[in-house]
Design a protein around this motif. Structure first.
Motif, PDB file in Angstrom:
ATOM      1  N   ALA A 168      -5.691  -1.256   2.423  1.00  0.00           N
ATOM      2  CA  ALA A 168      -5.329  -2.664   2.245  1.00  0.00           C
ATOM      3  C   ALA A 168      -4.675  -3.225   3.499  1.00  0.00           C
ATOM      4  O   ALA A 168      -4.923  -4.385   3.891  1.00  0.00           O
ATOM      5  N   GLY A 169      -3.829  -2.436   4.151  1.00  0.00           N
ATOM      6  CA  GLY A 169      -3.193  -2.897   5.375  1.00  0.00           C
ATOM      7  C   GLY A 169      -4.193  -3.137   6.484  1.00  0.00           C
ATOM      8  O   GLY A 169      -4.118  -4.155   7.204  1.00  0.00           O
ATOM      9  N   GLU A 170      -5.159  -2.240   6.647  1.00  0.00           N
ATOM     10  CA  GLU A 170      -6.188  -2.419   7.674  1.00  0.00           C
ATOM     11  C   GLU A 170      -7.117  -3.584   7.334  1.00  0.00           C
ATOM     12  O   GLU A 170      -7.599  -4.284   8.215  1.00  0.00           O
ATOM     13  N   ILE A 171      -7.361  -3.800   6.037  1.00  0.00           N
ATOM     14  CA  ILE A 171      -8.157  -4.953   5.633  1.00  0.00           C
ATOM     15  C   ILE A 171      -7.460  -6.241   6.068  1.00  0.00           C
ATOM     16  O   ILE A 171      -8.093  -7.182   6.571  1.00  0.00           O
ATOM     17  N   GLY A 172      -6.130  -6.283   5.916  1.00  0.00           N
ATOM     18  CA  GLY A 172      -5.396  -7.453   6.364  1.00  0.00           C
ATOM     19  C   GLY A 172      -5.601  -7.727   7.844  1.00  0.00           C
ATOM     20  O   GLY A 172      -5.777  -8.883   8.264  1.00  0.00           O
ATOM     21  N   ALA A 173      -5.583  -6.675   8.661  1.00  0.00           N
ATOM     22  CA  ALA A 173      -5.804  -6.837  10.100  1.00  0.00           C
ATOM     23  C   ALA A 173      -7.225  -7.342  10.390  1.00  0.00           C
ATOM     24  O   ALA A 173      -7.423  -8.203  11.249  1.00  0.00           O
ATOM     25  N   MET A 177     -10.375   3.824  -7.138  1.00  0.00           N
ATOM     26  CA  MET A 177      -9.927   3.521  -5.778  1.00  0.00           C
ATOM     27  C   MET A 177     -10.216   2.068  -5.423  1.00  0.00           C
ATOM     28  O   MET A 177      -9.386   1.411  -4.773  1.00  0.00           O
ATOM     29  N   ARG A 178     -11.361   1.551  -5.830  1.00  0.00           N
ATOM     30  CA  ARG A 178     -11.624   0.126  -5.585  1.00  0.00           C
ATOM     31  C   ARG A 178     -10.549  -0.731  -6.254  1.00  0.00           C
ATOM     32  O   ARG A 178     -10.066  -1.712  -5.678  1.00  0.00           O
ATOM     33  N   ARG A 179     -10.158  -0.342  -7.468  1.00  0.00           N
ATOM     34  CA  ARG A 179      -9.138  -1.091  -8.188  1.00  0.00           C
ATOM     35  C   ARG A 179      -7.789  -1.024  -7.472  1.00  0.00           C
ATOM     36  O   ARG A 179      -7.087  -2.032  -7.342  1.00  0.00           O
ATOM     37  N   ARG A 180      -7.424   0.153  -6.989  1.00  0.00           N
ATOM     38  CA  ARG A 180      -6.160   0.311  -6.270  1.00  0.00           C
ATOM     39  C   ARG A 180      -6.129  -0.586  -5.026  1.00  0.00           C
ATOM     40  O   ARG A 180      -5.117  -1.244  -4.740  1.00  0.00           O
ATOM     41  N   ILE A 181      -7.220  -0.579  -4.290  1.00  0.00           N
ATOM     42  CA  ILE A 181      -7.263  -1.362  -3.051  1.00  0.00           C
ATOM     43  C   ILE A 181      -7.232  -2.855  -3.354  1.00  0.00           C
ATOM     44  O   ILE A 181      -6.450  -3.614  -2.769  1.00  0.00           O
ATOM     45  N   CYS A 182      -8.066  -3.274  -4.285  1.00  0.00           N
ATOM     46  CA  CYS A 182      -8.169  -4.716  -4.575  1.00  0.00           C
ATOM     47  C   CYS A 182      -6.894  -5.268  -5.197  1.00  0.00           C
ATOM     48  O   CYS A 182      -6.579  -6.457  -5.018  1.00  0.00           O
ATOM     49  N   ALA A 183      -6.144  -4.434  -5.905  1.00  0.00           N
ATOM     50  CA  ALA A 183      -4.882  -4.895  -6.473  1.00  0.00           C
ATOM     51  C   ALA A 183      -3.907  -5.320  -5.382  1.00  0.00           C
ATOM     52  O   ALA A 183      -3.027  -6.170  -5.611  1.00  0.00           O
ATOM     53  N   ARG A 184      -4.050  -4.759  -4.192  1.00  0.00           N
ATOM     54  CA  ARG A 184      -3.189  -5.106  -3.067  1.00  0.00           C
ATOM     55  C   ARG A 184      -3.726  -6.289  -2.267  1.00  0.00           C
ATOM     56  O   ARG A 184      -3.115  -6.682  -1.261  1.00  0.00           O
ATOM     57  N   LEU A 185      -4.871  -6.853  -2.689  1.00  0.00           N
ATOM     58  CA  LEU A 185      -5.513  -7.926  -1.926  1.00  0.00           C
ATOM     59  C   LEU A 185      -5.569  -9.245  -2.697  1.00  0.00           C
ATOM     60  O   LEU A 185      -6.317 -10.145  -2.326  1.00  0.00           O
TER      61      LEU A 185
END
Length: 391
Positions: free
Chosen positions: A306-311, A335-343
């Motif tokens: 999620a942090g790298e997606i922000g960059a 894992m998709r759910r974990r990542i998207c929850a932070r986005l």
């Protein structure tokens, strides 16, 4: 190309050798499979169609080296092709450096140049080149075409490629190259049918597998990516730690007495999901574990992604679509759910049911960002490039 002969494709890694055969101009393979677990009791996996096309494979040398297994496989592929010379043989080569920015026909001079890049991809480059040499020996009259994981990124803006190092080092080729380019090229080729007019917008592709990276695309071209000079940068991976303060390496050398060989082994083989969990490098095993260290490893993977997606979104100037691909991206709904929850701050919302069944479109209706799951296909990208190279 009017040639109706087959095109063969080899995709070699340190512990696997994927292969496929394509008749004439067909995009559907006549044969597809892999030799897996090389070095740890190799096994052959064949996929339909033609799952029995190689005949009796009981003599597979399970303890053989990649070179030995490649030669064994090629003998059987000759039978599958009825001893006809392939029209072309395509190979995935991980690192093309600054020189190779497009598929290239291989000769000894090209092989020598690619061997000089082995220090930049020691876990991949030697194996791809070993398979090339085995194929040259088996089919000396067939053109051998290399397709490079770095090539898709070579048109990036200069700033996206630079490290903040002295200019002399930049001029010597120490820049961000990026990898997984064949996977990203396949996804880019699918975007129009999947996204319509938004295909040329701000698209972020997450290639999450044993190796993992992100690619920010605009106009279906790479404008930034998380891997850099080597495949060790960026995201946390199965056994690689990803981005790391270089001071940690200096400390390990100066205070712990680690030499380069031990650092390479630490960073490539004992870190990432395996290192943090202490259990496994396989997301499926960690998700089923219940061990708190496994949970922490999964959460760290998602946090770092999620942090790298922000960059990457900063480089894009916003986000129109997020695409998940490769083994974890395609198969791990959790894992998709974990990542998207932070986005959610980006407008990313999942449709929980669509995500659970691995649907092609997993974003909630009427949300700002399309979220897709697209299985990648590096082999067809290589096959098409090999055909074009000899057309």
């Amino acid at each position: 190309m009017g040639d109706t002969r087959s095109v063969l494709v080899f995709n070699a890694g340190s512990s696997s050798l994927k292969f496929a055969a394509y008749r004439g101009a067909a995009d559907a393979p006549s044969l597809r499979g892999a030799i897996e677990r090389i070095g740890a009791g190799a096994r052959l996996v064949l996929h339909a169609p033609a799952a029995e096309a190689l005949g009796d494979t009981a003599d597979l040398p399970a303890d053989g080296s990649l070179e030995h297994l490649a030669r064994w496989l090629m003998v059987r592929l000759r039978r599958h092709l009825a001893d006809a010379e392939p029209a072309a043989i395509g190979h995935r080569i991980v690192h093309g450096g600054a020189t190779f920015a497009a598929p290239a026909r291989l000769d000894e001079a090209a092989l020598d140049a690619l061997e000089r890049l082995i220090p930049l991809a020691p876990q991949h480059q030697p194996y791809g080149l070993a398979v090339v040499r085995a194929a040259m020996a088996c089919w000396p009259a067939s053109p051998q075409i290399a397709c490079f994981d770095t090539a898709f990124h070579r048109g990036q803006p200069r700033l996206a490629q630079l490290f903040a190092l002295p200019r002399a080092l930049t001029d010597a080729g120490i820049v961000r190259y990026g990898f997984h380019g064949l996977s990203y090229a396949y996804i880019a080729g699918r975007l129009s049918e999947l996204l319509g007019a938004r295909a040329d917008g701000r698209v972020l592709v997450a290639h999450l597998g044993h190796g993992a990276s992100l690619c920010a695309m605009r106009g279906r071209r790479s404008i930034a990516t998380t891997m850099g000079f080597t495949v060790m940068d960026g995201l946390m991976m199965a056994r690689r730690c990803g981005a790391l303060d270089p001071g940690v390496l200096l400390y390990l050398m100066q205070e712990r007495g680690m030499d380069p060989a031990r650092l390479v082994e630490l960073l490539n083989e004992r870190s990432g999901l395996l290192g943090v969990s202490g259990l496994s490098d396989d997301v499926r095993e960690l998700e089923a574990s219940g061990d708190p260290h496994a949970e922490e490893a999964l959460e760290l993977f998602a946090y770092r992604a999620a942090g790298e997606i922000g960059a990457m979104v900063a480089a894009l100037g916003g986000l129109d679509a997020l695409v998940f691909t490769a083994g974890i991206g395609e198969r791990s709904a959790a894992m998709r759910r974990r990542i998207c929850a932070r986005l959610r701050w980006l407008g990313v919302e999942l449709d929980a049911q669509a995500n659970a069944r691995h649907a092609p479109r997993i974003g909630a209706p009427q949300t700002a960002v399309d979220v897709l799951v697209v299985p990648t296909d590096e082999e067809i990208v290589i096959a098409r490039a090999a055909r074009a190279a000899v057309a």
